[in-house]
Design a protein around this motif. Structure first.
Motif, short mmCIF file in Angstrom:
data_model
loop_
_atom_site.label_atom_id
_atom_site.label_comp_id
_atom_site.label_asym_id
_atom_site.label_seq_id
_atom_site.Cartn_x
_atom_site.Cartn_y
_atom_site.Cartn_z
N GLU A 283 10.70 -16.57 -28.22
CA GLU A 283 12.34 -16.28 -28.23
C GLU A 283 12.94 -17.53 -27.81
N MET A 284 12.40 -18.24 -26.63
CA MET A 284 13.03 -19.37 -26.32
C MET A 284 13.12 -20.43 -27.42
N ALA A 285 11.91 -20.59 -28.16
CA ALA A 285 11.86 -21.62 -29.06
C ALA A 285 12.98 -21.40 -30.20
N LEU A 286 13.01 -20.04 -30.44
CA LEU A 286 14.19 -19.80 -31.80
C LEU A 286 15.34 -20.14 -31.05
N SER A 287 15.77 -19.77 -29.67
CA SER A 287 17.22 -20.12 -29.27
C SER A 287 17.26 -21.85 -29.23
N MET A 288 16.27 -22.47 -28.88
CA MET A 288 16.16 -23.91 -28.99
C MET A 288 16.33 -24.51 -30.57
N LEU A 289 15.81 -23.86 -31.34
CA LEU A 289 15.82 -24.45 -32.74
C LEU A 289 17.28 -24.14 -33.39
N TYR A 290 17.62 -23.09 -33.09
CA TYR A 290 18.98 -22.51 -33.83
C TYR A 290 20.22 -22.67 -33.15
N GLU A 291 20.21 -22.49 -31.78
CA GLU A 291 21.19 -22.63 -31.04
C GLU A 291 21.48 -23.61 -29.97
N ASP A 292 19.96 -24.33 -29.86
CA ASP A 292 20.20 -25.54 -28.65
C ASP A 292 20.40 -24.95 -27.34
N VAL A 293 19.97 -23.74 -27.10
CA VAL A 293 20.19 -22.88 -25.86
C VAL A 293 18.81 -22.85 -25.00
N CYS A 294 19.03 -22.91 -23.78
CA CYS A 294 17.50 -22.86 -22.90
C CYS A 294 17.99 -22.06 -21.81
N GLU A 295 17.89 -20.71 -21.64
CA GLU A 295 18.29 -20.09 -20.62
C GLU A 295 17.05 -20.06 -19.47
N PRO A 296 17.28 -20.14 -18.20
CA PRO A 296 16.36 -20.03 -17.20
C PRO A 296 15.63 -18.34 -17.36
N THR A 297 14.36 -18.21 -17.53
CA THR A 297 13.43 -17.22 -17.62
C THR A 297 12.41 -16.97 -16.61
N ILE A 298 12.47 -15.81 -16.07
CA ILE A 298 11.56 -15.33 -15.07
C ILE A 298 10.17 -14.99 -15.67
N PRO A 299 9.01 -15.36 -15.58
CA PRO A 299 7.94 -15.07 -16.39
C PRO A 299 7.72 -13.49 -16.25
N ALA A 300 7.28 -13.03 -17.46
CA ALA A 300 6.86 -11.44 -17.35
C ALA A 300 5.77 -11.28 -16.40
N TYR A 301 5.91 -10.21 -15.94
CA TYR A 301 4.77 -10.00 -14.73
C TYR A 301 4.82 -8.20 -14.71
N GLU A 302 3.74 -7.60 -13.91
CA GLU A 302 3.50 -6.26 -13.51
C GLU A 302 3.29 -6.38 -12.16
N VAL A 303 3.70 -5.38 -11.25
CA VAL A 303 3.15 -5.02 -10.17
C VAL A 303 1.92 -3.96 -10.03
#
Length: 327
Positions: A283-303
């Motif tokens: 999803e981040m790759a698509l945002s970079m390709l088409y919108e040139d946007v890179c939002e800070p993202t917390i890695p997916a995890y489970e407790v």
């Protein structure tokens, strides 16, 4: 005497011929326009090429690659190419750099720290957008990483403290074992977050493996939980079972950062979900390709919670925790 038909109607024939020439010219222009439009349409619909560079063929990285594939496989506007680093046959990564340079992608995704270092230090191309995933402490891999785009393995201290408060509400005093040269900044952030959430966090700094037993023996009686974070200096896989066994003997709940902790007897672990992280990277790759946007993202995890361990050391298991949170 009548004039010959050709001579009489000559001007008319010329007019008709002229009209045909105009119509022919218009037809040529129309067909040329169609060809140019088709060519432009084809160029516009050529898929954007994304190259994934993988540090090693290990399960966490391959899970992340699988997540990227699953997220993008049904799209016809992107084309994926996966390359693996070969430290044995291409130690300097010259061959990889040449292959990348011969057919540069629109976007390159580095999976793992080795791939990240290669992408930012060996592959110099301003035309290629870059991002990383599955990297612990990316600021140590490539200085100035704040200007880099990607998803690291680090979970913010504040987020982890809030998880402890929700999942293990009886833990009010937790010891954090760490090497100050590696994680002093994280430790200070965690202490502030703990104070804001009604938890007393004791910072147990050690400079070497030899100091761990001494420091813990001096604090077993004063802590209810032992928090172990990814720390290359003081944490090793062979040490984890020993520390968990010692903690259990002192009725202390160990909090770890992967499934191995749970399997070894830890009470709780924040486990990264690598395949889901791959989908986040897509999803981040698509945002970079088409919108040139890179939002800070917390890695997916489970407790993950180990109810049997909690019961053994005398801690209650929150009723709100469902089976999905158990190992």
């Amino acid at each position: 005497m009548k004039q010959p038909f050709r001579k009489k109607h000559g001007p008319l024939n010329l007019q008709v011929a002229g009209r045909y020439r105009i119509l022919g010219l218009l037809l040529v222009l129309w067909l040329t326009g169609l060809a140019l439009t088709a060519s432009a349409w084809t160029a516009e619909t050529d898929p954007e090429r994304i190259t994934i560079i993988v540090s090693l063929k290990i399960k966490p990285y391959m899970d992340a690659v699988q997540g990227i594939r699953e997220q993008l496989v049904k799209r016809n506007d992107v084309a994926l190419n996966v390359m693996f680093m070969d430290a044995q046959n291409d130690a300097g990564h010259d061959s990889l750099a040449k292959r990348m340079g011969a057919s540069p992608p629109r976007l390159a995704v580095a999976i793992g720290p080795e791939a990240m270092e290669f992408l930012w230090t060996r592959f110099q191309s301003a035309a290629v957008k870059k991002m990383y995933a599955m990297v612990l402490d990316p600021e140590r891999v490539v200085p100035g990483y704040a200007r880099r785009c990607g998803i690291g393995l680090n979970i913010p201290a504040e987020r982890q403290i809030k998880e402890f408060k929700e999942k293990l509400p009886e833990l009010k005093r937790i010891g954090l074992i760490y090497h100050p040269g590696m994680n002093q900044g994280f430790a200070l952030q965690a202490k502030t977050a703990a104070s804001q959430n009604g938890i007393e966090l004791m910072l147990l700094a050690v400079d070497s493996l030899d100091e761990i037993s001494v420091v813990l023996n001096n604090h077993w009686a004063t802590i209810g939980g032992l928090w172990m974070i990814p720390d290359r200096v003081v944490i090793s896989e062979s040490l984890i079972p020993y520390l968990i066994k010692s903690a259990m003997a002192n009725n202390v709940a160990v909090i770890g950062y992967n499934r191995y902790f749970i399997e070894s007897g830890a009470a709780c672990a924040l486990v990264r979900k690598y395949q889901t992280m791959g989908k986040q990277a897509a999803e981040m790759a698509l945002s970079m390709l088409y919108e040139d946007v890179c939002e800070p993202t917390i890695p997916a995890y489970e407790v993950l919670i180990n109810p049997r361990v909690l019961e053994t050391i005398g801690l209650s298991y929150p009723a709100s925790q469902g089976p999905e949170n158990q190992p």
